[in-house]
Design a protein around this motif. Sequence first.
Motif, short mmCIF file in Angstrom:
data_model
loop_
_atom_site.label_atom_id
_atom_site.label_comp_id
_atom_site.label_asym_id
_atom_site.label_seq_id
_atom_site.Cartn_x
_atom_site.Cartn_y
_atom_site.Cartn_z
N LEU A 1 0.68 -1.26 0.07
CA LEU A 1 0.08 0.03 -0.11
C LEU A 1 0.97 1.43 -0.09
CD1 LEU A 1 -2.89 -0.80 2.58
CD2 LEU A 1 -2.95 -0.87 0.19
N ILE B 1 0.56 -7.68 2.22
CA ILE B 1 -0.89 -7.26 2.45
C ILE B 1 -1.79 -8.56 2.68
CG2 ILE B 1 -2.83 -6.42 1.16
CD1 ILE B 1 -1.17 -4.51 -0.29
N LYS C 1 -6.08 -9.44 3.03
CA LYS C 1 -7.23 -9.20 2.78
C LYS C 1 -8.28 -9.51 4.07
CE LYS C 1 -8.31 -7.96 -1.82
NZ LYS C 1 -7.30 -8.16 -2.41
N SER C 2 -9.09 -8.55 4.68
CA SER C 2 -9.93 -8.99 5.58
C SER C 2 -11.51 -9.12 5.18
CB SER C 2 -10.12 -7.64 6.56
OG SER C 2 -10.86 -6.71 6.21
N THR D 1 0.43 -4.31 12.03
CA THR D 1 -0.59 -3.80 10.90
C THR D 1 0.06 -2.33 11.00
OG1 THR D 1 -2.39 -3.25 12.16
CG2 THR D 1 -2.63 -4.97 10.88
N ASN E 1 -10.51 -2.88 3.14
CA ASN E 1 -10.34 -4.06 3.68
C ASN E 1 -8.93 -4.74 3.21
OD1 ASN E 1 -10.99 -4.65 1.17
ND2 ASN E 1 -12.70 -5.87 1.54
N GLU E 2 -7.96 -3.85 3.20
CA GLU E 2 -6.87 -4.51 2.79
C GLU E 2 -5.80 -4.05 4.05
OE1 GLU E 2 -5.87 -3.07 -1.00
OE2 GLU E 2 -6.22 -4.88 -1.82
N GLU F 1 -1.90 -3.70 5.37
CA GLU F 1 -0.47 -3.91 5.08
C GLU F 1 0.10 -4.42 6.45
OE1 GLU F 1 1.85 -0.85 3.01
OE2 GLU F 1 3.02 -0.91 4.99
N ARG G 1 -0.98 -15.13 6.90
CA ARG G 1 -1.62 -15.41 5.83
C ARG G 1 -2.52 -16.57 5.79
NH1 ARG G 1 4.04 -14.04 2.96
NH2 ARG G 1 4.73 -14.91 4.85
#
Lengths: 106, 193, 156, 88
Positions: A106, C93, C95-96, C119, C125-126, C128, C141
């Motif tokens: 990001l 990254i 995803k949630s 985090t 909803n991403e 890092e 992951r």
Amino acid sequence: MELVKDIITGVFFFIGSMSIIIGACGLIKLPDVFSRIHAAGMIDTGGTAFFLLGMIVQSGWSLITVKLVLIGVFIFFTSPVTSHVTANLAREKKLTPVGKKIGKVL
Amino acid sequence: MISELLINAFLVTVMLAIAIALLKTRTVIFTVILTSAYSLVAALMFITLDAVDVAFTEASVGAGISTILFLAAMAYLPKKEEENFSNQFLPALSCIILGAILIWCSYDLPEIGLISSPIHQHIVPDYILGSRNDIGIPNIVTSVLASYRGYDTFGETIVVFTAGVAVLVLLQNNKKNPKNTKSKINKIDKKVG
Amino acid sequence: MIKSFWLFVILLGLWLLMSGHYSVLITSLGVVSCAFCVYLARRAKLIDNEGLPLFFFPRLINYILWLFKEIFNSNVGTGKAIITGNISPEIFIVKSSQNTDVARVTYANSITLTPGTVTTKINKNEFEVHALNSSFGDDVRRNLMDRKVKWLEGNN
Amino acid sequence: MYLAALIACGISGILILVRIILGKTTFDRILAINSLGTIIVLGIALHGFYSGRPEFLDIAIVYALINFIGTIAVLKLFSTGSLGDIQK
């Protein structure tokens, strides 16, 4: 009974002490801010949880136990927020972390 | 007893280390952070002296509010302190002499927690014995502050409130015509430098 | 309205626990100040699903126990990594899959609370995530925690 | 037992102080100060138990909250350059 309590408390305190000392060593040893946050997290979670558990075992059922639990709740709610804000700001100020990036970032 | 000494020695060492670090630093934000750490340790010191209320005040005012006020004031300051290469012999000398006088005077003080010292003889026993019957508040410090010395506290509060209002009036951000204020500030800036 | 009531009960319980003196005057002062706090919270519109997520509470204990186990495991892992110097930081990254903001915050905070993963940025909803080690990274992951928080959220 | 735990707190406090004084960036220092605050909270609670007066826990609660507010204030100032809503 007292002896059992003392032994349990001693074990908890030992684990907590190890946790905070290793965390503090990590704060000195690790290479950059993002890695050091993990060491600080170790102090905030492991050390706090085990010290408070040891004191809870000693105090039994009383008002003191409730206060100890409250301290634990406050620290467990606030610690991730400060960690995240620190990391986020360090990223915003364009500090690049040591290590590899997997995929798009990001 | 020996452990008490150990804890006190440790705290004084930490405070000394923070003070030396404060002297060395030139970044303003770091100065504020270190001041906050200093008052945290100072409050620990008050706890070892059994002064729980003072420690409470030190924790909330010294480490909490004043840090935030310093930070708010810092927004108007430049980021770094200027290097000062002038001769600092005289200030250092006066500081050392003042410190020596203070330490010399402290030898005349009574020992900490001594019952026969004058401060514990005069009026404190009255307060401690009468507090529960006279006022009925569980905390003695509160009853002394709010009732036995109520007029003192009232006066102090008025003084602090007036000072706060005066500062707000002086620094008020004129919202009706912001251009006016801005030009004034700019003029002052130009005059200053 | 029912949320205001629950907030009042929680605040009053906290007051009674912390005060330790139960005379009529002091307790009534406590009731008044708690009611005032609830009024202020209503006025500031703080009482909504974010301020007081009541739909979390039934399954919360189960989740907290699981989280504690996870925190203990990762504490041991972080300690080992610091002592042996076996660190290779990585950033990636995830995803949630949660729907509400509260659940997303809970997920992000849970990731940060387990030492070894933090985090660093959040975008919709991403997340890092910065991990100390590839084994910590694999833990995140695998999306186990994501599914747990999704379950905690229920079907809201 | 309590004394041993207090000594462990002291040792880690000194190690954290080293990081505060060495720290390269401001973030390192803020992080270390936050950890020092946590250590001090634990130290107050332990000292209360050690001297047999666990009433000190009230101060530990205040500390835990003040520490959080202070850290967030410092970080906010660092990110936006001011604490209030001053129009620039």
